[in-house]
Write a protein that holds these residues in place. Structure first.
Motif, PDB file in Angstrom:
ATOM      1  N   LEU A 814       0.803  -1.430   0.051  1.00 48.71           N
ATOM      2  CA  LEU A 814      -0.446  -0.220  -0.425  1.00 48.71           C
ATOM      3  C   LEU A 814       1.119   0.936  -0.410  1.00 48.71           C
ATOM      4  O   LEU A 814       1.382   1.064   0.926  1.00 48.71           O
ATOM      5  CB  LEU A 814      -1.118  -0.107   1.094  1.00 48.71           C
ATOM      6  CG  LEU A 814      -1.975  -1.307   1.559  1.00 48.71           C
ATOM      7  CD1 LEU A 814      -3.147  -1.182   2.457  1.00 48.71           C
ATOM      8  CD2 LEU A 814      -2.454  -1.703  -0.040  1.00 48.71           C
ATOM      9  N   ILE A 815       0.664   1.993  -1.182  1.00 46.37           N
ATOM     10  CA  ILE A 815       1.271   2.914  -1.456  1.00 46.37           C
ATOM     11  C   ILE A 815       0.794   3.904  -0.454  1.00 46.37           C
ATOM     12  O   ILE A 815      -0.493   3.963   0.078  1.00 46.37           O
ATOM     13  CB  ILE A 815       1.489   4.017  -2.211  1.00 46.37           C
ATOM     14  CG1 ILE A 815       1.972   2.854  -2.906  1.00 46.37           C
ATOM     15  CG2 ILE A 815       2.028   5.645  -2.416  1.00 46.37           C
ATOM     16  CD1 ILE A 815       2.006   3.437  -4.659  1.00 46.37           C
ATOM     17  N   HIS A 816       1.346   5.374   0.498  1.00 48.15           N
ATOM     18  CA  HIS A 816       0.827   6.379   1.504  1.00 48.15           C
ATOM     19  C   HIS A 816       0.325   7.543   1.203  1.00 48.15           C
ATOM     20  O   HIS A 816       0.557   7.975  -0.022  1.00 48.15           O
ATOM     21  CB  HIS A 816       2.688   6.740   2.587  1.00 48.15           C
ATOM     22  CG  HIS A 816       2.348   7.582   3.406  1.00 48.15           C
ATOM     23  ND1 HIS A 816       0.948   8.432   4.061  1.00 48.15           N
ATOM     24  CD2 HIS A 816       2.349   7.633   5.166  1.00 48.15           C
ATOM     25  CE1 HIS A 816       0.858   8.241   5.160  1.00 48.15           C
ATOM     26  NE2 HIS A 816       1.764   7.729   5.613  1.00 48.15           N
ATOM     27  N   PRO A 817      -1.386   7.059   1.538  1.00 46.22           N
ATOM     28  CA  PRO A 817      -2.359   8.062   1.544  1.00 46.22           C
ATOM     29  C   PRO A 817      -2.220   9.660   1.724  1.00 46.22           C
ATOM     30  O   PRO A 817      -3.164   9.019   2.297  1.00 46.22           O
ATOM     31  CB  PRO A 817      -3.531   7.459   1.574  1.00 46.22           C
ATOM     32  CG  PRO A 817      -2.773   6.558   2.794  1.00 46.22           C
ATOM     33  CD  PRO A 817      -1.937   5.917   2.716  1.00 46.22           C
ATOM     34  N   ARG A 818      -0.840  10.143   1.645  1.00 50.60           N
ATOM     35  CA  ARG A 818      -0.586  11.289   2.014  1.00 50.60           C
ATOM     36  C   ARG A 818      -1.762  12.292   1.522  1.00 50.60           C
ATOM     37  O   ARG A 818      -1.604  13.109   2.059  1.00 50.60           O
ATOM     38  CB  ARG A 818       0.746  11.624   2.017  1.00 50.60           C
ATOM     39  CG  ARG A 818       0.756  12.560   2.693  1.00 50.60           C
ATOM     40  CD  ARG A 818       2.269  12.622   2.647  1.00 50.60           C
ATOM     41  NE  ARG A 818       3.873  11.804   3.252  1.00 50.60           N
ATOM     42  CZ  ARG A 818       5.086  11.956   3.108  1.00 50.60           C
ATOM     43  NH1 ARG A 818       4.991  12.677   2.525  1.00 50.60           N
ATOM     44  NH2 ARG A 818       5.273  11.342   3.804  1.00 50.60           N
ATOM     45  N   TYR A 819      -2.097  12.116   0.085  1.00 51.39           N
ATOM     46  CA  TYR A 819      -2.520  12.810  -0.526  1.00 51.39           C
ATOM     47  C   TYR A 819      -4.008  12.504  -0.910  1.00 51.39           C
ATOM     48  O   TYR A 819      -3.874  11.440  -1.678  1.00 51.39           O
ATOM     49  CB  TYR A 819      -1.795  13.916  -1.085  1.00 51.39           C
ATOM     50  CG  TYR A 819      -0.764  14.381  -1.276  1.00 51.39           C
ATOM     51  CD1 TYR A 819      -0.913  16.226  -0.109  1.00 51.39           C
ATOM     52  CD2 TYR A 819       0.952  13.943  -0.963  1.00 51.39           C
ATOM     53  CE1 TYR A 819      -0.128  16.221  -0.037  1.00 51.39           C
ATOM     54  CE2 TYR A 819       1.176  14.829  -0.582  1.00 51.39           C
ATOM     55  CZ  TYR A 819       1.407  16.085  -0.401  1.00 51.39           C
ATOM     56  OH  TYR A 819       2.484  16.708  -0.024  1.00 51.39           O
ATOM     57  N   THR A 820      -5.150  13.357  -0.491  1.00 48.62           N
ATOM     58  CA  THR A 820      -6.501  12.950  -1.063  1.00 48.62           C
ATOM     59  C   THR A 820      -6.565  12.456  -3.130  1.00 48.62           C
ATOM     60  O   THR A 820      -7.150  12.039  -3.521  1.00 48.62           O
ATOM     61  CB  THR A 820      -7.539  13.438  -1.152  1.00 48.62           C
ATOM     62  OG1 THR A 820      -7.634  14.822  -1.171  1.00 48.62           O
ATOM     63  CG2 THR A 820      -7.914  13.779   0.673  1.00 48.62           C
ATOM     64  N   ARG A 821      -5.719  13.191  -3.330  1.00 48.51           N
ATOM     65  CA  ARG A 821      -5.703  13.579  -5.149  1.00 48.51           C
ATOM     66  C   ARG A 821      -5.221  12.251  -5.988  1.00 48.51           C
ATOM     67  O   ARG A 821      -5.572  11.719  -6.606  1.00 48.51           O
ATOM     68  CB  ARG A 821      -5.718  14.195  -5.265  1.00 48.51           C
ATOM     69  CG  ARG A 821      -5.852  16.139  -4.987  1.00 48.51           C
ATOM     70  CD  ARG A 821      -4.752  16.808  -6.053  1.00 48.51           C
ATOM     71  NE  ARG A 821      -5.261  16.578  -7.667  1.00 48.51           N
ATOM     72  CZ  ARG A 821      -4.560  17.251  -8.593  1.00 48.51           C
ATOM     73  NH1 ARG A 821      -3.306  18.808  -7.925  1.00 48.51           N
ATOM     74  NH2 ARG A 821      -5.193  17.177  -9.776  1.00 48.51           N
ATOM     75  N   GLY A 822      -4.265  11.123  -5.054  1.00 60.58           N
ATOM     76  CA  GLY A 822      -3.553  10.171  -5.215  1.00 60.58           C
ATOM     77  C   GLY A 822      -2.517  10.287  -6.868  1.00 60.58           C
ATOM     78  O   GLY A 822      -2.882  11.496  -6.379  1.00 60.58           O
ATOM     79  N   ALA A 823      -2.507   9.100  -7.257  1.00 60.01           N
ATOM     80  CA  ALA A 823      -1.185   9.524  -7.224  1.00 60.01           C
ATOM     81  C   ALA A 823      -1.620   9.289  -9.309  1.00 60.01           C
ATOM     82  O   ALA A 823      -0.361   9.893 -10.194  1.00 60.01           O
ATOM     83  CB  ALA A 823      -0.471   7.702  -7.989  1.00 60.01           C
ATOM     84  N   THR A 824      -2.774   9.543  -9.112  1.00 59.99           N
ATOM     85  CA  THR A 824      -3.544   9.732 -10.812  1.00 59.99           C
ATOM     86  C   THR A 824      -4.708  10.771 -10.878  1.00 59.99           C
ATOM     87  O   THR A 824      -4.821  10.985 -11.744  1.00 59.99           O
ATOM     88  CB  THR A 824      -4.650   8.449 -10.913  1.00 59.99           C
ATOM     89  OG1 THR A 824      -5.537   8.479  -9.929  1.00 59.99           O
ATOM     90  CG2 THR A 824      -3.687   7.295 -11.552  1.00 59.99           C
ATOM     91  N   GLY A 825      -4.276  11.533  -9.989  1.00 58.96           N
ATOM     92  CA  GLY A 825      -5.687  12.438  -9.901  1.00 58.96           C
ATOM     93  C   GLY A 825      -6.696  12.738  -9.816  1.00 58.96           C
ATOM     94  O   GLY A 825      -7.062  11.741  -9.401  1.00 58.96           O
ATOM     95  N   ALA A 826      -7.001  13.506  -8.730  1.00 56.46           N
ATOM     96  CA  ALA A 826      -9.261  13.693  -8.655  1.00 56.46           C
ATOM     97  C   ALA A 826      -9.608  13.066 -10.070  1.00 56.46           C
ATOM     98  O   ALA A 826     -10.534  12.320  -8.925  1.00 56.46           O
ATOM     99  CB  ALA A 826      -9.364  14.612  -8.221  1.00 56.46           C
ATOM    100  N   ASP A 827      -9.376  12.886 -11.393  1.00 53.86           N
ATOM    101  CA  ASP A 827     -10.448  12.335 -11.944  1.00 53.86           C
ATOM    102  C   ASP A 827     -10.321  11.137 -12.359  1.00 53.86           C
ATOM    103  O   ASP A 827     -10.904  10.475 -13.570  1.00 53.86           O
ATOM    104  CB  ASP A 827     -10.624  13.428 -13.005  1.00 53.86           C
ATOM    105  CG  ASP A 827      -9.227  13.662 -14.345  1.00 53.86           C
ATOM    106  OD1 ASP A 827      -8.023  13.030 -13.171  1.00 53.86           O
ATOM    107  OD2 ASP A 827      -8.991  14.463 -15.182  1.00 53.86           O
ATOM    108  N   GLY A 828      -9.258  10.456 -11.886  1.00 56.34           N
ATOM    109  CA  GLY A 828      -9.185   9.102 -12.040  1.00 56.34           C
ATOM    110  C   GLY A 828      -7.774   9.073 -12.993  1.00 56.34           C
ATOM    111  O   GLY A 828      -7.917   7.604 -13.389  1.00 56.34           O
TER     112      GLY A 828
END
Length: 833
Positions: A814-828
């Motif tokens: 599991l990658i640390h979910p430090r930011y809510t946007r995630g690794a692909t951006g808010a729009d997925g």
């Protein structure tokens, strides 16, 4: 008594030439720089390396063609097609077609032509430049059911012919093939392979040669030959013995190039041949009986124009052809020989680098080196003319096609200037390069301008034949960033993960021991999986696939699959590595190059393993978009993988989630190549994606050791792997995508809410620990030694490992979910700069 031109090599390397009494008259020996073969059989009658009278060269080919006609009978000969091999046998094959009668002729080529579709391709395993293309103007030329006559200068192992027949028979099956060569030098074992192969495909394969024999090579001959070449290079300070060439040299030494100003080129005379309009210059796109009739009618007048331009004092004349352009210069030379009193000889320039030694017992006495002058697809490089300097020619007639009549041909140090150093008169005759009308009307495609694949040792620590990288070298660019900074930029939307590289992980001694222990324990299991997936591909996808690995995790697997095909079937499969980037698709320029050099239907994409199947979906979408944009069809986006724990593909070696040791390390188990890079300021619209070659890590490189450890176990697992592949071929292998469902469930259960931060499987978990900012590792309860390296990495990075009952994978990172946007951006979708 004349000294045999193989004596020098035979005495120093212990090479023996045994066979027909004609053999030594037809062949000499030389040394070349080639990692696969030290010696070179130099033909005295082919007209390539040794200037020979044109009637002898042409006569040998025509006589072979007459013998083929006698073998086939008039009816079958009337339906035959002749195929010659580039570059050495293009003229010989055309001469065989002349002797056969009304047979159309095609030769393979290493020069892609815009707008001409590829009818096939194959590899010449021992050559310095291996890829061959078939580019007939008439797509139906090879589609008939008449005999196919394949012509090469020598028949040494049979690999090239087997590769060709296998490739063409899968598309255009026929009942009879005839293999034609000046000399048959196969071992008894290789002779048996051809007979066995004929039985396998249910066709008749006949062999017609002028002479036969064997080359007996003592142990260590390759290393001894390489040492001899290195000795001459060191002694002269010039590659391949300084045969650049010509003044008199001491017996047994290379002839040194003269120093001083460049010779004047005002002695170079251009001759207008008045070549007939729309008459092909050779068999690159096919040469029909009607073309032959037109050429025969035009030859006398063209030869007269050359003769009129020769000085009256010229008593010894060389007509020098150009690489694949052998037949037209040969026929012009033969006509000059017939109609003038001069002693006319014929030879051609070549790509082959050969050592030059000034000794009567050596076949290559002198060497002229000059830059390539036809803007070749594989980029700039040296070309050579052998036994031309100091040969006493009063005039040399250089015959090139118009594609090669470039400023480089006329430049100081170019071919014409080099010839002018050694003969008082140089004539230039240019034959128009024939381009089929469909190609002339087609827009120029970037694929024709893309560079050839990068290969080791210049790029990667893999041997050059193991893989060609369709990438650009960014080794001199600083791309590394600290892991935390990269993760922050990725998850905050400031950058895409492919725009930078993580700092290469340097394993501790303890970790290296874990890798070695894991390799020792799993080598046989990996070899079994390699066998299963390769047998499945050969049976179901293509009888002669073009392996295209997804760099870089797929590359070691692609090499192992290639090695299995060699081990089990004697195949030399083409293998390339290309870049695919999540959210941005596969490298479209790499696909353009592949479509221009191979049949897309033969391409099989290869990766190491599946996780949740993101790359599987990415590839399918990217291939669909490419085909719509380019109008190219045939690529199958399904990936063949070693391990498919996510149940995302149909072609796999296993669906177990176990440790693949190549996942334990980064570049040091992947040919010292970085992960691929796609950044707008470095990669333009017509560029391949980039990567770095970490030459400085050579001391820690385990890439070849990993491959050798696995392939060493092939023999012991062959029977079981083939049996399992047979069972799988009959089974339902429809993907269930259970891995994707499990990832979605884990993402929600752990409050991450972004499947791109969940990396399932041993391989993906290892990547998280090596490259990203890990949060935690989920491990299946009771998982054993497969996770030793994961536990060690987690301990080093302070990451907790939680045992979870019923986990569908051995582990999940599991990658640390430090930011809510995630690794692909808010729009997925993929974050862009």
């Amino acid at each position: 008594m004349n000294t045999w031109s193989g004596t020098w090599v035979a005495e120093r390397l212990g090479v023996e030439l045994a066979g027909d009494e004609r053999l030594r008259g037809m062949l000499g020996l030389a040394l070349r720089r080639n990692p696969k073969r030290a010696h070179l059989l130099v033909s005295n009658v082919l007209g390539k390396h040794v200037p020979q009278t044109p009637s002898v060269v042409y006569g040998h080919g025509v006589e072979l063609g007459r013998r083929v006609r006698q073998l086939l009978g008039d009816a079958a000969a009337g339906r035959a097609v002749v195929l010659g091999y580039a570059e050495t046998a293009t003229g010989l094959g055309h001469s065989v077609a002349d002797g056969l009668g009304a047979a159309p002729y095609l030769h393979s080529t290493r020069r892609p032509v815009p707008g001409v579709a590829t009818a096939g391709g194959f590899e010449e395993s021992h050559s310095h430049a291996t890829s061959h293309l078939l580019l007939p103007e008439d797509p139906s030329l090879l589609a008939g059911d008449g005999p196919l006559v394949l012509v090469d200068d020598e028949f040494s192992t049979g690999n090239t012919v087997l590769n060709t027949v296998r490739d063409l028979h899968a598309r255009y099956p026929r009942q009879q093939y005839v293999v034609v060569a000046l000399v048959d030098m196969r071992s008894p074992a290789d002779a048996g392979r051809l007979e066995q192969f004929a039985r396998e495909i249910g066709a008749r394969i006949d062999l017609v040669t002028t002479a036969s024999g064997t080359v007996r090579l003592p142990p260590g001959v390759l290393e001894k030959g390489q040492a001899l070449v290195a000795e001459f290079e060191a002694a002269t300070g010039d590659p391949l013995g300084a045969g650049r060439t010509a003044g008199p040299g001491a017996r047994g030494t290379a002839r040194q190039a003269p120093t001083g100003p460049q010779p004047p080129t005002d002695r170079i005379t251009r001759v207008d041949l008045r070549w007939p309009a729309n008459l092909p210059d050779g068999g690159r796109h096919g040469f029909t009986p009607n073309h032959r009739t037109r050429l025969e009618a035009a030859l006398p007048a063209m030869a007269d124009r050359i003769a009129a331009a020769l000085p009256a004092t010229a008593r010894r004349v060389l007509v020098l052809g150009f690489e694949e352009l052998m037949y037209a210069p040969l026929r012009l030379a033969a006509e000059l020989e017939r109609t003038t009193p001069a002693d006319v000889r014929f030879s051609t320039t070549t790509r082959s680098p050969v050592l030059a030694v000034d000794d009567p017992g050596y076949a290559i006495r002198t060497r002229l080196a000059f830059p390539a002058h036809d803007d070749p697809a594989d980029g700039p490089g040296e070309r050579y003319a052998y036994n031309v300097a100091a040969a006493g020619f009063d005039a040399v007639v250089a015959v090139v096609d118009s594609a090669a009549d470039t400023p480089a041909l006329h430049a100081p140090g170019g071919l014409l200037a080099r010839l002018a150093e050694h003969t008082p008169h140089v004539l230039l005759a240019v034959v128009p390069s024939y381009v089929p009308p469909v190609a002339q009307d087609a827009p120029e495609r970037p694929a024709t301008m893309l560079p050839e694949p990068l290969r080791g040792p210049a790029f990667s620590s893999y041997a050059p034949e193991e893989v060609g990288w369709l990438l650009q070298d960014l080794s001199d660019v600083t791309l590394e960033a600290p892991t935390e900074e990269r993760e922050e930029a990725i998850q905050s939307g400031g950058a895409h993960y492919a725009e930078s590289l993580p700092v290469e992980y340097q394993p501790s001694e303890q970790y290296q021991r874990l890798f070695q222990n894991a390799l020792d324990a799993s080598a046989a299991r990996l070899a079994h999986a390699v066998g299963v997936v390769t047998e499945t591909v050969l049976a179901e996808r293509s009888p002669r696939p073009v392996l295209v690995s997804l760099a870089r995790a797929g590359t070691p697997v692609g090499i192992l699959m290639r090695r299995w095909a060699q081990h089990r079937h004697g195949l030399d499969l083409p293998h390339y590595a290309v870049s695919i980037v999540r959210g941005r698709g596969i490298d479209a320029n790499a696909l353009r190059w592949l479509a221009g050099h191979h049949d897309p239907r033969d391409v099989v994409f290869v990766d190491g393993w599946t996780g949740k199947g993101a790359i599987t979906r990415e590839l399918a979408q990217a291939v669909e978009a490419f085909e719509k944009a380019e109008g190219v069809t045939g690529f199958d986006p399904e990936i063949a993988v070693l391990a498919d724990p996510g149940s995302c593909v149909r072609t796999y070696g296993t669906r177990e989630d176990y440790l693949i040791p190549s996942a334990c390390l980064n570049s040091t188990v992947s040919g010292l190549i970085s992960r691929t890079v796609l950044r707008a300021d470095l990669v333009g619209p017509d560029d391949y994606h980039g990567a770095k070659y970490y030459r400085e890590l050579a001391g820690a490189d385990l890439s070849v050791a990993f491959l050798d450890a696995v392939s060493a176990r092939f023999e012991e697992v062959t029977e079981a792997a083939c049996a399992e592949a047979k069972d799988l071929l009959a089974a339902d292998r429809t993907p269930t995508w259970e891995g994707w469902a499990a990832v979605e469930r884990i993402s929600e259960e752990y409050g991450i809410h972004d499947v791109n931060l969940v990396k399932p499987g041993v391989g993906e978990t290892t990547r998280v620990l090596l490259r990203r900012v890990p949060w935690k590792v989920l491990a299946r309860a009771g998982a054993g030694a497969d996770l030793d390296h994961v536990r060690l990495l987690a301990e080093q990075r302070g990451v907790p490992v939680e045992e979870v009952p019923g986990l569908p994978y051995t582990c999940v990172g599991l990658i640390h979910p430090r930011y809510t946007r995630g690794a692909t951006g808010a729009d997925g979708t993929a974050v862009t700069r």
